[in-house]
Design an enzyme around this catalytic site. Structure first.
Site, PDB file in Angstrom:
ATOM      1  CE  LYS A   1      -2.784   0.885   3.707  1.00 25.36           C
ATOM      2  NZ  LYS A   1      -2.564   2.264   4.169  1.00 25.36           N
ATOM      3  CB  SER A   2       3.789   2.275   2.047  1.00 27.02           C
ATOM      4  OG  SER A   2       3.199   2.223   3.310  1.00 27.02           O
TER       5      SER A   2
ATOM      6  NE  ARG B   1       6.363   6.478   0.857  1.00 29.86           N
ATOM      7  CZ  ARG B   1       5.520   6.262   1.865  1.00 29.86           C
ATOM      8  NH1 ARG B   1       4.400   5.558   1.661  1.00 29.86           N
ATOM      9  NH2 ARG B   1       5.761   6.733   3.077  1.00 29.86           N
TER      10      ARG B   1
ATOM     11  N   GLY C   1      -4.982   7.873   5.061  1.00 27.95           N
ATOM     12  CA  GLY C   1      -4.132   8.791   5.824  1.00 27.95           C
ATOM     13  C   GLY C   1      -2.845   9.105   5.081  1.00 27.95           C
TER      14      GLY C   1
ATOM     15  NE  ARG D   1      -5.269   8.504  10.574  1.00 28.06           N
ATOM     16  CZ  ARG D   1      -4.622   7.596   9.869  1.00 28.06           C
ATOM     17  NH1 ARG D   1      -5.192   7.059   8.827  1.00 28.06           N
ATOM     18  NH2 ARG D   1      -3.406   7.246  10.209  1.00 28.06           N
TER      19      ARG D   1
ATOM     20  CB  SER E   1       5.299  10.281  11.128  1.00 27.30           C
ATOM     21  OG  SER E   1       4.465  10.271   9.989  1.00 27.30           O
TER      22      SER E   1
ATOM     23  CD  GLN F   1       0.796   8.430   7.082  1.00 26.76           C
ATOM     24  OE1 GLN F   1       0.312   9.284   7.831  1.00 26.76           O
ATOM     25  NE2 GLN F   1       0.141   7.336   6.745  1.00 26.76           N
TER      26      GLN F   1
ATOM     27  CG  ASP G   1       0.656   0.194   9.502  1.00 23.77           C
ATOM     28  OD1 ASP G   1       0.200   1.053  10.282  1.00 23.77           O
ATOM     29  OD2 ASP G   1       1.133   0.475   8.390  1.00 23.77           O
TER      30      ASP G   1
ATOM     31  NE  ARG H   1      -2.572  -1.501   8.634  1.00 22.16           N
ATOM     32  CZ  ARG H   1      -2.171  -1.896   7.421  1.00 22.16           C
ATOM     33  NH1 ARG H   1      -2.168  -3.166   7.103  1.00 22.16           N
ATOM     34  NH2 ARG H   1      -1.750  -1.021   6.531  1.00 22.16           N
TER      35      ARG H   1
END
Ligand code: S3P
Length: 443
Positions: free
Chosen positions: A31-32, A36, A103, A132, A176, A178, A331, A404
């Site tokens: 996913k990450s 990107r 997020g 968030r 983080s 992110q 996660d 999750r």
């Protein structure tokens, strides 16, 4: 604006205890990296083919967002062909950008948008996104010269007014990836270099993609320096590996259900994502794989390493997870807590206050879920404590809209004595649309 809301009538599924977990799993794409890769392709001038892109709710939101910004996304049999707009030419969308539940999207995209001098962008998302915090990206982007507005200066909806940015030296107040990635994207459009200091390492996919895109980027100890550029020169093709955070659910099931044997095919073993496997092995899990080593100081590896992961069930012992391990397994910590129920003795997860700011307050959500299943679990301010007794009774888990937690409930059911009813299991589609089917095929 149209916002995705939680299903009015949550789907309930009863997960019976499994006799064993056996077989091969091709876990969904990361996913990450998918988020990107799509954003980088949108920022590039030349077309990029992304193969094995994650087709899940979160990453579909990213495709919709880059289309709104002027990129063309074409679905081909071999993958997604994305034609970007270039670094400085994002179009102003007619409608606010809807990030859904993502997020990562609402934290990364403003980094690029902040450098679009004279353009204004609005971003919003579902009810969970509106809880968030985005002040963590607003502050550094303001320091770089952009104007950012948010509800109570802290929550989406978010308005980004692009400007001519300048580089900054910034120490991340929270570990983080992110936030680091958001600043790094803005740094590409800034005047002068930007240095980001992170006290604790976090996932490094943005840095790797930057190396691949010809960006001048270097690391010295915990300082990352990024130089601006006029153009990203990405490879023609980017292949997304399987997501270790998604694979972790089946891995945990195979560790917990006696007699299991699972082979996860070509999964990312990037060292910044391998925390869960290391913690599980420390707890006694028998997992054979070839994890990437932490590199020598200053080296940013361009490739995303992959390996098979071979898992056998076995008895577990308790452990302590410390703050510096948290970003490398952030996660998967709900699964560590679940595995801790099956160990004999006390497991502590420390320095994980960030879990309270995920799709749900995951410290409370995990403690509520495990307690409902008969476990001895307790929340602390920045983590949790589980007293394991070698087994878990079963009961009900409410996913409360968190993907999750939905998948945690399913794994708990497989390993439990009496089964688990998962309420709101459809939330899994945010990162793992075929989760139930793929787990069922392993029984
Ligand atoms: C992510 C980073 C982590 C993680 C999230 C994805 C990313 O968040 O929890 O699921 O892709 O950069 P933080 O960077 O806020 O810890």
């Amino acid at each position: 604006m149209p916002r995705q809301a939680r299903a009015a009538c949550p789907v309930r599924v009863l997960i019976e205890p499994a006799e064993r977990i056996k077989g091969r799993l091709a876990a969904p794409a990361d996913k990450s990296i998918s988020h990107r890769a799509a954003i980088f392709a949108a920022m590039a001038d030349e077309p990029v083919l992304i193969t094995n892109y994650l087709e899940a709710a979160d990453t579909l939101s990213t495709l919709a967002a880059i289309e709104q910004l002027g990129a063309l996304v074409e679905r081909r049999s071999e993958g997604l062909m994305i034609r970007g707009v270039g670094l400085r030419n994002a179009q102003t969308p007619a409608q606010p950008i809807d990030v859904g539940n993502a997020g990562t999207l609402i934290r990364l995209l403003p980094g690029w948008l902040a450098g679009q001098d004279g353009s204004i962008f609005q971003l919003d998302g579902d009810e969970s996104i509106r809880r968030r915090p985005v002040d963590r990206i607003a502050e550094p982007l303001r320091l770089m010269g952009a104007s950012i507005e948010a509800t109570d200066k802290r929550f989406p909806p978010l308005t980004v007014e692009g400007a001519r940015l300048h580089g900054i030296d910034y120490t991340l107040p929270v570990a983080s990836a992110q936030v680091k990635s958001c600043i790094a994207l803005a740094a590409l459009l800034a005047e002068g270099s930007t240095t980001i200091t992170e006290a604790v390492a976090s996932r490094d996919h943005t840095e790797r993609l930057m190396v691949n895109a010809g960006v001048k980027i270097s690391r010295a100890g915990n300082e990352l320096t990024i130089y601006p550029t006029d153009e990203l020169t990405l490879p023609e093709r980017i292949e997304i590996p399987s997501d270790p955070s998604s694979a972790a659910f089946a891995i945990a099931a195979a560790v917990l259900v006696p007699g299991s044997r699972l082979l996860v095919e070509d999964c990312s073993v990037n060292w910044t994502r391998s925390g869960f496997i290391k913690i599980a092995k420390r707890m006694g899990a028998v997992i054979i794989t070839d994890l990437e080593e932490r590199p020598r100081d200053g080296v940013i590896a361009p490739q995303e390493p992959v390996s098979e992961i071979d898992v056998t069930a076995g008895p577990l012992k308790p452990t302590t997870v410390s703050a510096d391990e948290v970003p490398l397994a952030v996660d998967e910590l709900p699964l560590v807590a679940l595995m801790a129920c099956f160990a004999e003795g006390q497991t502590c997860i420390e320095g994980a206050a960030e879990l309270r700011l995920k799709e749900s307050d995951r410290i409370s959500a995990v403690v509520t879920a495990l307690t409902n299943l008969g476990a001895d679990a307790e929340a602390t301010e920045d983590g949790l404590i589980v007293d394991g007794h070698g087994s878990l009774r079963g009961g009900q888990v409410d996913a409360a809209g968190d993907h999750r937690i939905a998948m945690l409930g399913v794994v708990a059911g497989l390993a439990s004595q009496e089964g688990v009813e998962v309420v709101g299991v459809e939330a899994a589609a945010v990162s793992y649309p075929n989760f139930l089917e793929e787990i069922a095929a392993l029984r």
